[in-house]
Design an enzyme around this catalytic site. Structure first.
Site, mmCIF file in Angstrom:
data_model
loop_
_atom_site.group_PDB
_atom_site.id
_atom_site.type_symbol
_atom_site.label_atom_id
_atom_site.label_comp_id
_atom_site.label_asym_id
_atom_site.label_seq_id
_atom_site.Cartn_x
_atom_site.Cartn_y
_atom_site.Cartn_z
ATOM 1 N N ASP A 171 2.623 -1.952 -9.281
ATOM 2 C CA ASP A 171 4.049 -1.624 -8.041
ATOM 3 C C ASP A 171 5.140 -2.038 -8.828
ATOM 4 O O ASP A 171 6.195 -2.658 -7.950
ATOM 5 C CB ASP A 171 3.497 -2.597 -6.885
ATOM 6 C CG ASP A 171 4.326 -2.154 -5.597
ATOM 7 O OD1 ASP A 171 4.753 -0.704 -5.964
ATOM 8 O OD2 ASP A 171 4.465 -2.545 -4.553
ATOM 9 N N ASN A 174 13.955 -6.340 3.905
ATOM 10 C CA ASN A 174 13.039 -5.807 4.746
ATOM 11 C C ASN A 174 12.108 -5.007 3.998
ATOM 12 O O ASN A 174 12.420 -3.993 3.524
ATOM 13 C CB ASN A 174 13.450 -4.978 5.946
ATOM 14 C CG ASN A 174 13.844 -5.576 7.051
ATOM 15 O OD1 ASN A 174 13.110 -6.432 7.628
ATOM 16 N ND2 ASN A 174 15.080 -5.403 7.590
ATOM 17 N N LYS A 201 8.294 -14.851 2.424
ATOM 18 C CA LYS A 201 7.699 -13.746 2.853
ATOM 19 C C LYS A 201 6.732 -13.767 3.908
ATOM 20 O O LYS A 201 5.904 -14.563 3.865
ATOM 21 C CB LYS A 201 7.181 -12.826 1.949
ATOM 22 C CG LYS A 201 6.822 -11.532 1.820
ATOM 23 C CD LYS A 201 6.523 -10.643 0.611
ATOM 24 C CE LYS A 201 6.230 -9.452 0.914
ATOM 25 N NZ LYS A 201 6.278 -8.730 -0.384
#
Ligand code: ATP
Ligand code: MG
Length: 372
Positions: free
Chosen positions: A204, A79, A100
């Site tokens: 990221d 999640n 996804k």
């Protein structure tokens, strides 16, 4: 910005972690279209028309017509802040994949909607183009179902965060140095590929965006598509990724971001995996100003001295976590280190990585899902 096909693109200035990719559109050409109202073509329509409903599955790159009912849902893989990732079976080929699910923005001001759709379109194209690299998770295709985009990609066994948590918290063992070496090499190569071939900065880098498999493969994923979409409506700036941000990004006079900020994120990721926990104590529960203070004014994090770590690895990590970005290693510097050389193309190390991943994966199967 007009491109070679006469289409017009506009970019929102990089604002937050979800504006992840710096794209060079000359590298990513949309298909030539003969429609007279291209400029007005909604980007979501574009993605639907040109990028969706086709699956290209390695190793042979076979192209398959793709619809939602071709997929059978299997277990939940994870999640994220913006959706779920689920294992699914592509029934016609028997290939298992990770899917996804990204909920698309359907309301909000027109401007926000258009920008997020345009971004979505560009990032799908970027993900597709960039996945032609062994250290980046392969993109298979996308389809849409009831306002949700289903992005299909190569299935990996574990993300790095889950791997180290199972090792430390459940098995009470250290993550072997071979994993650290493999993560360093894969991240450097993936980021290098993104930068040199596609002019993309990832922005990221963190343990949950580094995936591993039982063959010893280590791959980078996530160009932030889903994050951007939600963020274009209302999300606090840099949500979720601040723990891995370099001091120069957090400082009050922050003057931008460059590839050296990614070196910092890699360093923090490696310290976290080696120590078995995120290195700034109390960070996650602290108010933002305290978080900034810890990273900008505090000492850089260090490896747990009780861990058995080679001098080369200590030095490698220390070079990544230098607070002053002018003194911090560049990717070119890191590529000259013995760590990079030792862990590039080493079959023996790869086997150790694969065996460890498989062992941790098997432990995970015995755990209740909610735990990891
Ligand atoms: P955030 O939303 O803050 O970026 P995240 O990276 O954990 O967090 P997602 O990118 O949505 O969120 O991924 C959720 C989890 O799904 C990952 O942590 C990982 O464990 C799992 N996962 C993602 N992609 C794959 C994949 N290709 N193969 C196997 N597992 C995957
Ligand atoms: Mg992710």
């Amino acid at each position: 910005m007009p491109d070679g096909n006469g289409q017009t693109y506009t970019f929102a200035p990089p604002r937050n972690r979800h504006n992840l990719a710096k794209l060079n559109l000359s590298e990513i050409q949309p298909p030539v279209q003969d429609s007279s109202n291209d400029d007005n073509m909604n980007s979501l329509d574009y993605v639907k028309q040109y990028l969706s409903n086709t699956l290209i599955i390695p190793p042979n790159g076979e192209v398959h017509e793709f619809e939602r009912h071709h997929l059978e849902e299997m277990e939940l893989l994870g999640n994220g802040s913006f959706g779920v990732v689920r294992k699914m079976l592509h029934i016609p080929t028997g290939v298992e994949m990770a899917v996804k699910k990204i909920t698309l923005l359907t309301n909000g001001p027109d401007d926000a909607f258009n920008k997020s759709m345009q971004r979505f379109r560009l990032e799908v194209e970027a993900t597709k183009a960039a996945s032609n690299c062994d250290e980046i998770v392969r993109y298979y295709g996308i389809t849409f179902h009831e306002g949700v985009a289903w992005m299909c990609m190569e299935l990996m066994d574990l993300s790095l965060d889950k791997l180290y948590m199972i090792a430390h918290d459940i098995q009470s063992e250290d993550v072997p140095e071979q994993i650290l070496g493999a993560v360093a090499v894969a991240t450097i190569r993936a980021l290098d590929h993104l930068k040199t071939s596609h002019h993309i900065i990832h922005r990221d880098i963190k343990p949950s965006n580094i995936l591993l498999n039982r063959s010893g493969g280590v791959k980078l994923c996530d160009f932030g598509i889903c994050g951007y979409l939600q963020n274009s409506v209302a999300q606090s700036i840099d949500v979720g990724c601040r723990p891995y941000m370099a001091p120069e990004r957090l400082a009050p006079n922050a003057d931008g971001y460059d590839i050296k900020s990614e070196v910092w994120s890699l360093g923090i990721t490696m310290v976290e995996v080696a120590n078995g926990k995120y290195p700034y104590d109390g960070f996650m529960d602290a108010p933002i100003l305290d978080q900034v203070r810890m990273v900008v004014y505090g000492d850089p994090p260090i490896l747990n001295p009780e861990r058995d770590t080679s001098m080369q690895m200590k030095m490698f990590i220390a070079q990544c976590t230098i607070k002053d970005r002018r003194l911090r290693a560049s990717f070119e510097d890191l590529k000259r280190t013995s760590v990079f050389k030792d862990y590039t193309h080493s079959i023996e190390h790869k086997e150790i990585v694969g065996d460890f991943v498989l062992r941790m994966y098997q432990h995970r199967l015995k755990l209740p899902f909610a735990q990891f």
